[in-house]
Design an enzyme around this catalytic site. Structure first.
Site, PDB file in Angstrom:
ATOM      1  N   HIS A 121       0.857  -1.189   0.000  1.00 14.61           N
ATOM      2  CA  HIS A 121       0.000   0.000   0.000  1.00 14.61           C
ATOM      3  C   HIS A 121       0.889   1.234   0.000  1.00 14.61           C
ATOM      4  CE1 HIS A 121      -3.805  -2.002   1.918  1.00 14.61           C
ATOM      5  NE2 HIS A 121      -3.295  -2.720   0.929  1.00 14.61           N
ATOM      6  N   GLU A 139       0.955   3.852   1.826  1.00 16.19           N
ATOM      7  CA  GLU A 139       1.438   4.234   3.145  1.00 16.19           C
ATOM      8  C   GLU A 139       2.614   3.368   3.587  1.00 16.19           C
ATOM      9  OE1 GLU A 139      -1.721   3.491   2.187  1.00 16.19           O
ATOM     10  OE2 GLU A 139      -3.109   4.050   3.789  1.00 16.19           O
ATOM     11  N   CYS A 185      -6.053   1.696   6.114  1.00 21.38           N
ATOM     12  CA  CYS A 185      -6.653   0.442   6.571  1.00 21.38           C
ATOM     13  C   CYS A 185      -6.000   0.029   7.894  1.00 21.38           C
ATOM     14  CB  CYS A 185      -6.446  -0.639   5.514  1.00 21.38           C
ATOM     15  SG  CYS A 185      -4.713  -1.165   5.338  1.00 21.38           S
ATOM     16  N   CYS A 196      -2.128  -0.499   7.600  1.00 21.04           N
ATOM     17  CA  CYS A 196      -1.390   0.760   7.502  1.00 21.04           C
ATOM     18  C   CYS A 196      -1.473   1.544   8.806  1.00 21.04           C
ATOM     19  CB  CYS A 196      -1.901   1.571   6.326  1.00 21.04           C
ATOM     20  SG  CYS A 196      -1.539   0.763   4.733  1.00 21.04           S
TER      21      CYS A 196
END
Length: 143
Positions: free
Chosen positions: A46, A48, A76, A79
């Site tokens: 992801h 992040e 999420c 993260c």
């Protein structure tokens, strides 16, 4: 947030879900990334996560206590956990994610009693553009 949006647009052009993130320290971007889960065949890639990893490497530090994260979509659970462990100072995010978000939606990770560090949270920064990128991306895929 403009730079995070640029990373999101680039991710979308690569066929990734258009999410972008930047880590900023003392007003300077130290790391930037867009989603790369498909490209890397890595469910943890992801924006992040990639930006946090790059910032830690760049700063040679496992904790990013004085750094801030700008991300185009509400983080999420995965993260949010990384944000907490990295000890990021602040998180600015664009669009809320009612289905997968874990900051102001879902489990509200930073409010959990087991969360060791909760950054200051600033939702809705660049929300309109971030949400439009996501809606357009998924409309084209369904289309």
């Amino acid at each position: 947030m403009g730079e995070a949006l640029a990373e999101a647009r680039a991710a979308g052009q690569r066929g990734e879900v258009p999410v972008g993130a930047v880590v900023v320290l003392d007003g300077v971007i130290v790391a930037r990334a867009g989603n790369r889960t498909r490209e890397l065949n890595d469910p943890t890639a992801h924006a992040e996560m990639l930006a946090i990893r790059r910032a830690a490497r760049e700063l040679a530090a496992e904790r990013l206590s004085n750094a801030d994260l700008y991300v185009t979509l509400e983080p999420c659970c995965m993260c949010a956990g990384a944000i907490s462990f990295a000890r990021l100072r602040r998180v600015y995010f664009g669009a809320e994610d009612p289905k997968g978000g874990a900051v102001v939606n879902g489990v509200r990770f930073f409010s959990a009693p087991t969360c060791h560090h909760a950054p200051d949270i600033y939702p809705g920064i660049g929300e309109r553009e971030a949400a439009k990128l996501l809606k357009d991306f998924f409309r084209e895929r369904r289309g």
